[in-house]
Write a protein that holds these residues in place. Structure first.
Motif, PDB file in Angstrom:
ATOM      1  N   THR A 135       0.844  -1.186   0.000  1.00 58.38           N
ATOM      2  CA  THR A 135       0.000   0.000   0.000  1.00 58.38           C
ATOM      3  C   THR A 135       0.884   1.243   0.000  1.00 58.38           C
ATOM      4  N   LYS A 136       0.572   2.167  -0.900  1.00 57.69           N
ATOM      5  CA  LYS A 136       1.381   3.382  -1.012  1.00 57.69           C
ATOM      6  C   LYS A 136       1.095   4.327   0.148  1.00 57.69           C
ATOM      7  N   GLN A 137      -0.170   4.482   0.497  1.00 57.07           N
ATOM      8  CA  GLN A 137      -0.566   5.354   1.607  1.00 57.07           C
ATOM      9  C   GLN A 137      -1.663   4.645   2.403  1.00 57.07           C
ATOM     10  N   GLY A 138      -1.277   3.989   3.445  1.00 57.55           N
ATOM     11  CA  GLY A 138      -2.232   3.265   4.261  1.00 57.55           C
ATOM     12  C   GLY A 138      -1.521   2.314   5.200  1.00 57.55           C
ATOM     13  N   ASP A 139      -2.306   1.644   6.022  1.00 62.61           N
ATOM     14  CA  ASP A 139      -1.766   0.703   7.004  1.00 62.61           C
ATOM     15  C   ASP A 139      -2.079  -0.728   6.596  1.00 62.61           C
ATOM     16  N   PRO A 187      11.244 -17.438  12.294  1.00 59.67           N
ATOM     17  CA  PRO A 187      12.285 -18.189  11.583  1.00 59.67           C
ATOM     18  C   PRO A 187      11.985 -18.264  10.096  1.00 59.67           C
ATOM     19  N   VAL A 188      12.989 -18.654   9.317  1.00 63.13           N
ATOM     20  CA  VAL A 188      12.802 -18.787   7.883  1.00 63.13           C
ATOM     21  C   VAL A 188      11.833 -19.928   7.603  1.00 63.13           C
ATOM     22  N   SER A 189      10.872 -19.684   6.694  1.00 60.37           N
ATOM     23  CA  SER A 189       9.858 -20.676   6.364  1.00 60.37           C
ATOM     24  C   SER A 189       9.549 -20.581   4.884  1.00 60.37           C
ATOM     25  N   SER A 190       9.038 -21.692   4.346  1.00 63.45           N
ATOM     26  CA  SER A 190       8.635 -21.688   2.940  1.00 63.45           C
ATOM     27  C   SER A 190       7.365 -20.880   2.722  1.00 63.45           C
ATOM     28  N   HIS A 191       6.617 -20.629   3.801  1.00 66.25           N
ATOM     29  CA  HIS A 191       5.411 -19.800   3.722  1.00 66.25           C
ATOM     30  C   HIS A 191       5.805 -18.354   4.023  1.00 66.25           C
ATOM     31  N   LYS A 192       5.676 -17.504   3.032  1.00 67.26           N
ATOM     32  CA  LYS A 192       6.220 -16.159   3.156  1.00 67.26           C
ATOM     33  C   LYS A 192       5.112 -15.111   3.101  1.00 67.26           C
ATOM     34  N   ILE A 193       5.255 -14.102   3.949  1.00 65.68           N
ATOM     35  CA  ILE A 193       4.354 -12.949   3.947  1.00 65.68           C
ATOM     36  C   ILE A 193       5.206 -11.703   3.754  1.00 65.68           C
ATOM     37  N   THR A 194       4.907 -10.961   2.702  1.00 65.81           N
ATOM     38  CA  THR A 194       5.593  -9.709   2.409  1.00 65.81           C
ATOM     39  C   THR A 194       4.593  -8.568   2.475  1.00 65.81           C
ATOM     40  N   ALA A 195       4.874  -7.590   3.301  1.00 65.37           N
ATOM     41  CA  ALA A 195       3.968  -6.448   3.449  1.00 65.37           C
ATOM     42  C   ALA A 195       4.772  -5.165   3.449  1.00 65.37           C
ATOM     43  N   THR A 196       4.258  -4.168   2.707  1.00 61.36           N
ATOM     44  CA  THR A 196       4.926  -2.872   2.599  1.00 61.36           C
ATOM     45  C   THR A 196       3.908  -1.764   2.818  1.00 61.36           C
ATOM     46  N   ALA A 197       4.251  -0.874   3.769  1.00 61.29           N
ATOM     47  CA  ALA A 197       3.437   0.317   4.022  1.00 61.29           C
ATOM     48  C   ALA A 197       4.409   1.468   4.274  1.00 61.29           C
ATOM     49  N   LEU A 198       4.923   2.046   3.201  1.00 63.59           N
ATOM     50  CA  LEU A 198       6.007   3.013   3.299  1.00 63.59           C
ATOM     51  C   LEU A 198       5.615   4.262   4.082  1.00 63.59           C
ATOM     52  N   LYS A 199       4.336   4.626   4.058  1.00 64.97           N
ATOM     53  CA  LYS A 199       3.900   5.825   4.769  1.00 64.97           C
ATOM     54  C   LYS A 199       2.940   5.497   5.905  1.00 64.97           C
ATOM     55  N   GLY A 200       2.893   4.246   6.292  1.00 65.39           N
ATOM     56  CA  GLY A 200       1.979   3.854   7.351  1.00 65.39           C
ATOM     57  C   GLY A 200       2.625   2.848   8.275  1.00 65.39           C
ATOM     58  N   LYS A 201       1.794   2.089   8.989  1.00 63.45           N
ATOM     59  CA  LYS A 201       2.296   1.109   9.950  1.00 63.45           C
ATOM     60  C   LYS A 201       1.760  -0.276   9.629  1.00 63.45           C
ATOM     61  N   ILE A 202       2.475  -1.260  10.116  1.00 61.25           N
ATOM     62  CA  ILE A 202       2.060  -2.652   9.973  1.00 61.25           C
ATOM     63  C   ILE A 202       1.812  -3.212  11.374  1.00 61.25           C
TER      64      ILE A 202
END
Length: 433
Positions: free
Chosen positions: A355-359, A399-414
């Motif tokens: 998300t560009k602008q959001g949480d 830990p490292v896992s084959s199930h991956k979650i990638t989340a990006t909130a450059l102007k917000g919070k996670i």
């Protein structure tokens, strides 16, 4: 093949063309009639209020061996009970067409100006599924100037304003309906159709349409105005486009699904199931309670995308709307420009949220193992998530896992939160006093 028979129950008796039709001259105006065979073309039956429909149809069956039901006028509306048009009655019936068709034929309707309700034939009454019934009713709810019962004379006058044509091909495979009315005229008329359950439907209309309990190979609807309502539909492919209205589904919608709403139109569904699902709106919301699919794609200009229990590979994008996924079992790929995402990852191999602008709010089961890649101005977490440090000094939450979650909130919070599967169902438990 028996051709369409048009029955007008409230017009005056016609005496035209009596020489062409013998003793039927009191009742019929025939443009084309082939004697000695089972073909009828454009037969218009005009009965007075006191005419005995049952006895007339019996004479037709005996004389011409025509495959028409011998029901009385009062029984014409029996199939409507329990449908969206259950308020319609035989007293408001303007005219009707009866046709013999193929059980696997196709209906094509072009530029239809009235509300339409489509239902399958009653299997008990029509076990061969080889008839079609089209009825035109006076709709008191659309007539603000008259909420009471209407006279037969006025029904006759309404029937003369529009021009309706129902045609069926010789083999019964293709049924075609057209209807015209004067420009600028709005008539209080609603159309009820009963078709074989497997009949295909292709329709372009300028008003509301509802289809229930059909199992067509293909359903294609384009509405210039009005809403589309689908109830308990099984189809190989369902394609619905509403330029200005909403699309609402009740019960299951099975098949390859393509839905589009323009302007503020919304898409609301209970249960979608199919190989592919594509839903798109301009400014309206998309709200699906249950989703079972191999691949689905949701997009909106400024509306929210709200998904309940979701299974399969899902992608979603919105320019100015939010995303909510009640429970995810599959993969998820999300792109938001100005909106927030809230996702419960029940079981997933790959999740990507940007998300560009959001949480971003991620809800995970306590015992789940995921490799997390988070990038935001701020990361909040429940206490159950502990930070560890690798040999290079980099902090990580899991830990490292084959199930991956990638989340990006450059102007917000996670936000990382824990949630169990049962609470994701949002059930309301009531304890005994």
């Amino acid at each position: 093949m028996a051709m369409p028979v048009l029955v007008n129950l409230n017009c005056r008796l016609l005496g035209r063309y009596q020489r062409n039709v013998g003793f039927f001259g009191r009742f019929f105006r025939c443009e084309t009639l082939t004697w000695g065979v089972k073909q009828y073309r454009n037969i218009r039956c005009c009965l007075s209020q006191n005419a005995n429909m049952s006895s007339l149809l019996k004479r037709m069956n005996h004389t011409k061996r025509h495959a028409l039901s011998t029901r009385s006028r009062a029984d014409f509306s029996s199939q409507i009970s329990g449908t969206a048009a259950e308020k319609l009655s035989s007293e408001s019936l303007i005219e009707a067409w009866f046709s013999e068709v193929s059980p696997y034929g196709t209906l094509t309707v072009q530029n239809f100006p009235f509300k339409v309700h489509i239902h399958p034939l009653n299997l008990t009454d029509y076990p061969d599924m080889n008839k079609s019934i089209v009825k035109m009713y006076y709709d008191s709810e659309c007539d603000s100037g008259n909420r009471e019962n209407i006279s037969g004379r006025k029904l006759s006058e309404i029937g003369k304003v529009y021009e309706m044509n129902v045609s069926v091909s010789e083999d019964g495979e293709k049924m075609h309906i057209t209807c015209k009315q004067p420009p600028g005229v709005t008539l209080p008329v609603v159309c009820e159709m009963f078709l074989p359950m497997r009949f295909g439907i292709t329709m372009v209309s300028d008003h509301d349409i509802s289809i229930s309990d059909m199992e067509s190979d293909n359903i294609t609807i384009h509405l210039l105005n009005g809403d589309c309502h689908l109830k308990h539909i099984k189809s190989g492919a369902v394609s619905v486009s509403c330029d200005k209205g909403n699309i609402t589904t009740e019960g299951h919608l099975l098949g390859n699904i393509w839905l589009h709403c323009g302007r503020q139109g919304k898409i609301v569904g209970e249960r979608f199931q199919g190989t592919t699902v594509l839903c798109k709106t301009e400014d309206g919301d998309v709200n699906i309670k249950m989703l079972y699919t191999e691949k689905s794609d949701f997009s909106s200009g400024s509306g929210d995308i709200i998904l309940g229990g979701s299974h399969g590979n899902i992608s979603a994008e919105s320019k100015r709307g939010n995303l909510t996924v009640g429970s995810l079992d599959g993969s998820l790929h999300v792109n938001l420009e100005n909106g927030s995402a809230d996702v419960f990852v029940a079981k997933s191999e790959n999740v990507f949220i940007d998300t560009k602008q959001g949480d971003v709010t991620l809800r995970l089961p306590e015992r789940a193992s995921y490799s997390l890649d988070l990038n935001a101005l701020q990361v909040e977490k429940d206490d159950i998530f502990s930070r560890d440090t690798d040999q290079q000094g980099n902090e990580f939450l899991s830990p490292v896992s084959s199930h991956k979650i990638t989340a990006t909130a450059l102007k917000g919070k996670i936000s990382l939160k824990t949630q169990d599967w049962l609470s994701s169902l949002k059930l309301n438990f009531v304890s005994d006093p």
